[in-house]
Design a protein around this motif. Structure first.
Motif, mmCIF file in Angstrom:
data_model
loop_
_atom_site.group_PDB
_atom_site.id
_atom_site.type_symbol
_atom_site.label_atom_id
_atom_site.label_comp_id
_atom_site.label_asym_id
_atom_site.label_seq_id
_atom_site.Cartn_x
_atom_site.Cartn_y
_atom_site.Cartn_z
ATOM 1 N N LEU A 66 87.754 25.724 -2.675
ATOM 2 C CA LEU A 66 86.386 26.074 -2.931
ATOM 3 C C LEU A 66 86.238 26.962 -4.475
ATOM 4 N N ALA A 67 87.318 27.632 -4.314
ATOM 5 C CA ALA A 67 86.404 28.413 -5.412
ATOM 6 C C ALA A 67 87.228 27.978 -6.746
ATOM 7 N N ARG A 68 87.478 27.004 -6.556
ATOM 8 C CA ARG A 68 87.595 26.318 -8.132
ATOM 9 C C ARG A 68 86.738 24.954 -7.912
ATOM 10 N N PHE A 69 85.860 25.125 -7.059
ATOM 11 C CA PHE A 69 84.884 23.911 -7.271
ATOM 12 C C PHE A 69 83.254 25.182 -7.760
ATOM 13 N N GLY A 85 100.411 39.384 3.202
ATOM 14 C CA GLY A 85 101.758 38.891 2.993
ATOM 15 C C GLY A 85 101.425 37.298 1.283
ATOM 16 N N ASP A 86 99.801 36.632 1.441
ATOM 17 C CA ASP A 86 100.145 35.492 0.645
ATOM 18 C C ASP A 86 99.945 35.946 -0.622
ATOM 19 N N VAL A 87 101.036 36.343 -1.171
ATOM 20 C CA VAL A 87 101.142 37.102 -2.968
ATOM 21 C C VAL A 87 100.298 35.995 -3.164
ATOM 22 N N ILE A 88 100.932 34.426 -2.633
ATOM 23 C CA ILE A 88 101.286 33.447 -4.250
ATOM 24 C C ILE A 88 99.730 33.309 -3.482
ATOM 25 N N ASP A 89 98.856 33.407 -2.653
ATOM 26 C CA ASP A 89 97.526 32.559 -2.518
ATOM 27 C C ASP A 89 96.818 33.836 -3.377
ATOM 28 N N ARG A 90 97.007 34.874 -3.058
ATOM 29 C CA ARG A 90 95.993 35.790 -4.220
ATOM 30 C C ARG A 90 96.504 35.329 -5.371
ATOM 31 N N VAL A 92 96.794 32.473 -7.097
ATOM 32 C CA VAL A 92 96.556 31.023 -7.616
ATOM 33 C C VAL A 92 94.932 31.317 -7.370
ATOM 34 N N GLY A 93 94.832 31.907 -6.994
ATOM 35 C CA GLY A 93 93.364 32.892 -6.053
ATOM 36 C C GLY A 93 92.447 33.314 -7.428
ATOM 37 N N LEU A 94 92.896 34.301 -7.821
ATOM 38 C CA LEU A 94 92.539 34.384 -9.960
ATOM 39 C C LEU A 94 92.761 33.347 -10.700
ATOM 40 N N ILE A 212 98.864 39.545 -14.615
ATOM 41 C CA ILE A 212 99.009 37.789 -14.021
ATOM 42 C C ILE A 212 98.787 37.504 -14.637
ATOM 43 N N ARG A 213 97.803 36.567 -15.807
ATOM 44 C CA ARG A 213 97.544 36.120 -16.232
ATOM 45 C C ARG A 213 98.749 35.575 -17.697
#
Length: 251
Positions: A66-69, A85-90, A92-94, A212-213
């Motif tokens: 949804l964020a990508r959309f 604990g969702d480091v990867i999700d964070r 990817v979200g950014l 992160i980037r």
């Protein structure tokens, strides 16, 4: 018409929605809550909010999709809501364009502070776009191919190409960062300068997106990302692009 900022909460946890709706309303925000992607799209078609608080773990279409959309279609502030604990999700979200994130369980006061900060950055960007030319550095010559570590940046095509000629996937913000770096070789750029160049927004102390980037860019262009030579960290300063002889060619 109300001058209050509009916030859309996308979360299937009704207790979280109720709590945030009450809390943010008390702080003079117009708040709407929905439980998933289809309802989010319907609300956006009705009226585009100023900010969206988007839970990652949703039934059906998840928050990352949804964020990508949203980022591909709308100029709206996005704050991801993730598990602790969702480091990867964070990350990817950014990467897909979220402006910030908050982890559950969270203090509503922290979320409010992040929301205010993101909205200020959005307003600053809008003001800069309407008031005059950007403060971002001039881009390299349109047809240039600029060496960046083990890759080439093709400016006009917005492409990053490996030495073997294969295209290296790159986000729009990563492209903007590379343009900012190559326009300022051997110059230290602070995090706020990089954010203004890349997204025309002001850095905040809890803004993690640049670091992160930069890490993602290093994995793409550095021969050894653990010992970066092209994008170097300058202690208490920021980052500096050190060209390999600043080899530039035009096609």
């Amino acid at each position: 018409m109300s001058n209050r900022s509009r916030v859309l909460i996308v979360d299937d946890d009704t207790s979280v929605c109720a709590m945030l709706e009450e809390y943010l309303s008390e702080h003079r925000y117009e708040v709407r809550c929905v439980g998933g992607g289809n309802a989010m799209r319907e609300e956006i078609e009705r009226e585009l909010p100023d900010a969206i608080l988007l839970d990652i773990h949703l039934p059906g279409e998840d928050g990352i999709s949804l964020a990508r959309f949203l980022r591909e279609r709308y100029d709206v502030a996005i704050i991801m809501v993730t598990g602790s604990g969702d480091v990867i999700d964070r990350v990817v979200g950014l990467e897909v364009g979220a402006d910030d994130y908050v982890t559950k369980p969270f203090d509503p006061r922290e979320l409010l502070a992040r929301l205010k900060s993101v909205l200020r950055r959005m307003q600053a960007r809008t003001h800069a776009e309407t008031e005059g030319p950007s403060t971002a550095p001039a881009a390299p010559e349109a047809g240039a191919r600029i060496r960046v570590g083990r890759c080439w940046l093709e400016v006009q095509a917005h492409r990053l190409v490996s030495e073997g000629g294969d295209e290296v996937p790159m986000t729009a913000m990563e492209y903007d960062l590379l343009v900012a770096f190559t326009a300022n070789p051997n110059r230290v750029l602070s995090r706020d300068q990089l954010l203004m160049h890349a997204r025309n927004r002001e850095w905040q102390p809890f803004d993690r997106s640049i670091d992160i980037r930069i890490g993602r860019l290093r994995r793409k262009i550095e021969a050894d990302p653990e010992k970066p030579q092209t994008i170097r960290t300058v202690r208490n300063g920021g980052y500096m692009f050190v060209p390999d002889g600043m080899r530039v060619s035009s096609e």
